[in-house]
Design an enzyme around this catalytic site. Structure first.
Site, PDB file in Angstrom:
ATOM      1  CD  GLU A 195       7.076   4.765  -2.552  1.00 48.91           C
ATOM      2  OE1 GLU A 195       8.081   4.694  -1.815  1.00 48.91           O
ATOM      3  OE2 GLU A 195       6.866   5.722  -3.307  1.00 48.91           O
ATOM      4  CB  ALA A 251       8.754 -11.480  -4.262  1.00 50.72           C
ATOM      5  CB  VAL A 252       4.215  -8.890  -3.554  1.00 51.60           C
ATOM      6  CG1 VAL A 252       2.824  -8.378  -3.845  1.00 51.60           C
ATOM      7  CG2 VAL A 252       4.135 -10.163  -2.711  1.00 51.60           C
ATOM      8  N   GLY A 302       5.587  -2.584  -0.421  1.00 54.83           N
ATOM      9  CA  GLY A 302       5.850  -3.923   0.116  1.00 54.83           C
ATOM     10  C   GLY A 302       7.115  -4.495  -0.489  1.00 54.83           C
ATOM     11  CB  CYS A 323      10.875   0.530   3.972  1.00 50.90           C
ATOM     12  SG  CYS A 323      10.203   2.183   4.174  1.00 50.90           S
TER      13      CYS A 323
HETATM   14  P1  NAD Z   1       3.017  -7.474   3.297  1.00 52.27           P
HETATM   15  O1  NAD Z   1       3.291  -8.928   3.452  1.00 52.27           O
HETATM   16  O2  NAD Z   1       2.037  -6.809   4.173  1.00 52.27           O
HETATM   17  O3  NAD Z   1       2.612  -7.267   1.773  1.00 52.27           O
HETATM   18  C1  NAD Z   1       2.305  -6.000   1.251  1.00 52.27           C
HETATM   19  C2  NAD Z   1       0.946  -6.060   0.599  1.00 52.27           C
HETATM   20  O4  NAD Z   1       1.007  -6.930  -0.532  1.00 52.27           O
HETATM   21  C3  NAD Z   1      -0.149  -6.583   1.514  1.00 52.27           C
HETATM   22  O5  NAD Z   1      -1.272  -5.747   1.438  1.00 52.27           O
HETATM   23  C4  NAD Z   1      -0.418  -7.958   0.967  1.00 52.27           C
HETATM   24  O6  NAD Z   1      -1.740  -8.399   1.169  1.00 52.27           O
HETATM   25  C5  NAD Z   1      -0.118  -7.799  -0.503  1.00 52.27           C
HETATM   26  N1  NAD Z   1       0.216  -9.067  -1.146  1.00 52.27           N
HETATM   27  C6  NAD Z   1       0.885 -10.103  -0.616  1.00 52.27           C
HETATM   28  N2  NAD Z   1       0.995 -11.102  -1.516  1.00 52.27           N
HETATM   29  C7  NAD Z   1       0.373 -10.684  -2.625  1.00 52.27           C
HETATM   30  C8  NAD Z   1       0.156 -11.267  -3.908  1.00 52.27           C
HETATM   31  N3  NAD Z   1       0.573 -12.488  -4.219  1.00 52.27           N
HETATM   32  N4  NAD Z   1      -0.520 -10.550  -4.829  1.00 52.27           N
HETATM   33  C9  NAD Z   1      -0.951  -9.296  -4.542  1.00 52.27           C
HETATM   34  N5  NAD Z   1      -0.760  -8.694  -3.342  1.00 52.27           N
HETATM   35  C10 NAD Z   1      -0.118  -9.379  -2.401  1.00 52.27           C
HETATM   36  O7  NAD Z   1       4.318  -6.618   3.472  1.00 52.27           O
HETATM   37  P2  NAD Z   1       5.824  -7.000   3.076  1.00 52.27           P
HETATM   38  O8  NAD Z   1       5.954  -7.215   1.627  1.00 52.27           O
HETATM   39  O9  NAD Z   1       6.364  -8.002   4.021  1.00 52.27           O
HETATM   40  O10 NAD Z   1       6.475  -5.593   3.457  1.00 52.27           O
HETATM   41  C11 NAD Z   1       7.787  -5.495   3.791  1.00 52.27           C
HETATM   42  C12 NAD Z   1       8.592  -5.023   2.607  1.00 52.27           C
HETATM   43  O11 NAD Z   1       8.065  -3.777   2.187  1.00 52.27           O
HETATM   44  C13 NAD Z   1      10.031  -4.758   2.950  1.00 52.27           C
HETATM   45  O12 NAD Z   1      10.833  -5.114   1.855  1.00 52.27           O
HETATM   46  C14 NAD Z   1      10.079  -3.264   3.158  1.00 52.27           C
HETATM   47  O13 NAD Z   1      11.333  -2.692   2.962  1.00 52.27           O
HETATM   48  C15 NAD Z   1       9.094  -2.807   2.142  1.00 52.27           C
HETATM   49  N6  NAD Z   1       8.537  -1.533   2.538  1.00 52.27           N
HETATM   50  C16 NAD Z   1       8.751  -0.462   1.750  1.00 52.27           C
HETATM   51  C17 NAD Z   1       8.263   0.766   2.130  1.00 52.27           C
HETATM   52  C18 NAD Z   1       8.460   1.992   1.296  1.00 52.27           C
HETATM   53  O14 NAD Z   1       7.791   2.966   1.573  1.00 52.27           O
HETATM   54  N7  NAD Z   1       9.327   1.981   0.300  1.00 52.27           N
HETATM   55  C19 NAD Z   1       7.551   0.899   3.308  1.00 52.27           C
HETATM   56  C20 NAD Z   1       7.340  -0.237   4.081  1.00 52.27           C
HETATM   57  C21 NAD Z   1       7.824  -1.441   3.681  1.00 52.27           C
END
Ligand code: NAD
Length: 469
Positions: free
Chosen positions: A222, A203-204, A200, A256
């Site tokens: 990731e 920040a998270v 994700g 991503c």
């Molecule tokens: P998202 O909002 O679905 O969040 C990811 C996960 O984090 C979710 O399951 C969510 O419930 C959890 N989450 C959210 N807030 C949280 C908190 N405060 N505490 C704990 N968990 C929490 O997805 P996103 O972050 O919008 O994903 C997009 C980002 O992820 C982009 O930056 C993208 O590049 C990156 N990404 C990376 C990959 C990789 O394989 N490297 C793949 C896909 C996406």
């Protein structure tokens, strides 16, 4: 069971400690360790992906407007391939590896032995909600762990489908699905895991890593970022443009490893922009809103965020939006300046800015002045340029001539570096991530060749020790 249907209510946070305790009891019983259990689970997961393909396709269509073929190539079929490759090689990946022993310790045997970590947490995002939930799970199971999967609440149909289907196919005493958002993730992160695998935003990721500190839990992060695509003068711009458009506009740019922006070297910007516009029309027609092959933006928040980026440059292709439909046309922006909003953050949507740079040195400087990207792409015919980019830049992956496809090479570890993440997975790299490699030294007690090391150290012993070590 460890989930409830999303349409009723999500997993209660108060249930989470009990769910994790149940998984730990299963792991401690040794149930997940035999190769036969791991294989059976992987086969069952494969069966789920084939038998329940229509359900998963429907969920992906509902969450992201994902066309079925794209759902196959980038999600369902992708995980099936990951399972097949893992089933084929798992026994050899797990085989203990003999290493040589120094003369001073001979005769003895030494080997590296894989052991599962225990109970692992997989937290996945919304953009490839099947792939990014199940590919890590394949690794966790293959390495012999129990696991909790927490899919993204922003892909609710897929989250509900996974919560419904996984328990019907997998060993529910070892694999649990917890549905929910921040409260559920927070409750999970309060538990002790043996590994946390998070995909994700960065920040998270910081929240995840801070929570992991409490139990000294290792993490794989990731993440994403702005992945540049450098285009050299003299290359076949029509092919380059088609490949860039394919990499960028798959999943409406919510990938991503999508090329985030183009660095057009020398005088390539104008002709490349023309070719990009032609490639968009060739792939999605004159009105991509009617194309069966083009997806939608995940929600209003992301739609609004992306729409605000559209005036960061001259619209060369696309530009049309429809909030009702969460539609943003595949858009190419020309004449983009590096200090515009579209160049500030990861775009994560179907907007491709083209930035001019005078030469390769400037392109390399541009990349190196920013966070280390998840992927760097270059379209060049020059081996010197390839060599320079390999040694003078840092990124999770480096793709020459083709974006995003390095993911489809099973034996290439997939992961970021710096702001784009830490750790990697896929195939054997997943076994590395989800196992501990235990060092085993085995020396017979039959003959005590160690006497020379014991006190008292005579002059003769000292001479031998100094020679041996
Ligand atoms: P998202 O909002 O679905 O969040 C990811 C996960 O984090 C979710 O399951 C969510 O419930 C959890 N989450 C959210 N807030 C949280 C908190 N405060 N505490 C704990 N968990 C929490 O997805 P996103 O972050 O919008 O994903 C997009 C980002 O992820 C982009 O930056 C993208 O590049 C990156 N990404 C990376 C990959 C990789 O394989 N490297 C793949 C896909 C996406």
């Amino acid at each position: 069971m460890a989930h409830t249907n999303a349409s009723e209510s999500l997993t209660l946070t108060s249930e989470i400690p009990q769910i994790v305790a149940g998984l730990r009891a299963t792991f401690d019983s040794g149930r997940t360790k035999p190769l036969s259990w791991r294989r059976a689970q992987l086969r069952a997961l494969r069966r789920m992906l084939t038998e329940e393909r229509p359900t998963l396709e429907k969920a992906l269509r509902s969450d992201l407007g994902k066309p079925p073929v794209e759902a196959h190539t980038t999600e369902i079929g992708f995980v099936v391939n990951e399972i097949d490759h893992t089933l084929r090689h798992l026994a050899s990946w797990l085989r203990p590896q003999r290493v040589s022993v120094p003369v001073a310790l001979a005769p003895a045997r030494a080997r590296r032995v894989r052991e599962p970590l225990g109970v692992v947490l997989v937290v996945s995002p919304w953009n490839y909600p099947v792939n990014l939930s199940l590919a890590p799970l394949v690794g966790a199971i293959a390495a012999g762990n129990a696991a909790v999967l927490k899919p993204s609440e922003l892909a609710p149909a897929t989250s509900a489908a996974l919560a419904d289907l996984l328990p019907r196919y997998l060993d529910t005493s070892a694999v649990a699905v917890v549905e929910g958002g921040v409260p559920e993730s927070t409750a999970l992160l309060a538990e002790r895991f043996d590994h946390i695998f998070y995909t994700g935003n960065a920040a998270v990721a910081r929240i995840v890593m801070a929570a992991a500190v409490r139990h000294l839990t290792p993490v794989t992060l990731e993440l994403g970022g702005k992945s540049p695509a450098i285009v050299d003068p003299g290359v076949d711009l029509a092919t380059t443009a088609r490949r860039l458009a394919w990499g960028k506009f798959t999943n409406a740019g919510q990938t991503c490893v999508a090329p985030d922006y183009v660095l057009a070297v020398g005088d390539t910007a104008e002709p490349l922009q023309r070719e990009l516009a032609a490639a968009v029309t060739e792939m999605f027609g004159t009105d991509p809103a009617t194309s069966a092959d083009y997806g939608r933006i995940v929600n209003e928040r992301h739609f609004d965020r992306l729409s605000a980026l559209l005036d960061s440059g001259k619209v060369v292709a696309g530009g049309r939006t429809d909030r009702e439909e969460l539609y943003i046309a595949p858009t190419v922006l020309g004449d983009v300046e590096p200090d515009t909003p579209v160049m500030a953050e990861e775009i994560f949507g179907p907007i491709l800015p083209v930035v001019r740079v005078p030469d390769l040195d400037a392109a390399i400087r541009f990349v190196n002045e920013r966070d280390k990207p998840l992927a760097l792409y270059a379209f060049t015919d020059s081996d010197t340029t390839k060599r320079r980019l390999t040694t003078e830049t840092s990124s999770g992956a480096l793709g020459f001539g083709l974006p995003i496809a390095h993911l489809a090479v099973p034996d290439l570890p997939f992961g970021g570096v710096g702001e784009s993440g830490m750790g990697a997975y896929h195939s054997a790299a997943s076994i590395d991530t989800f196992s501990h490699t235990k060092s085993v030294l085995d020396k017979s007690l039959l003959m005590d060749t160690m006497r020379v090391a014991y006190a008292p150290v005579s002059q003769a012993k000292e001479r031998i020790l100094r020679r041996l070590l």
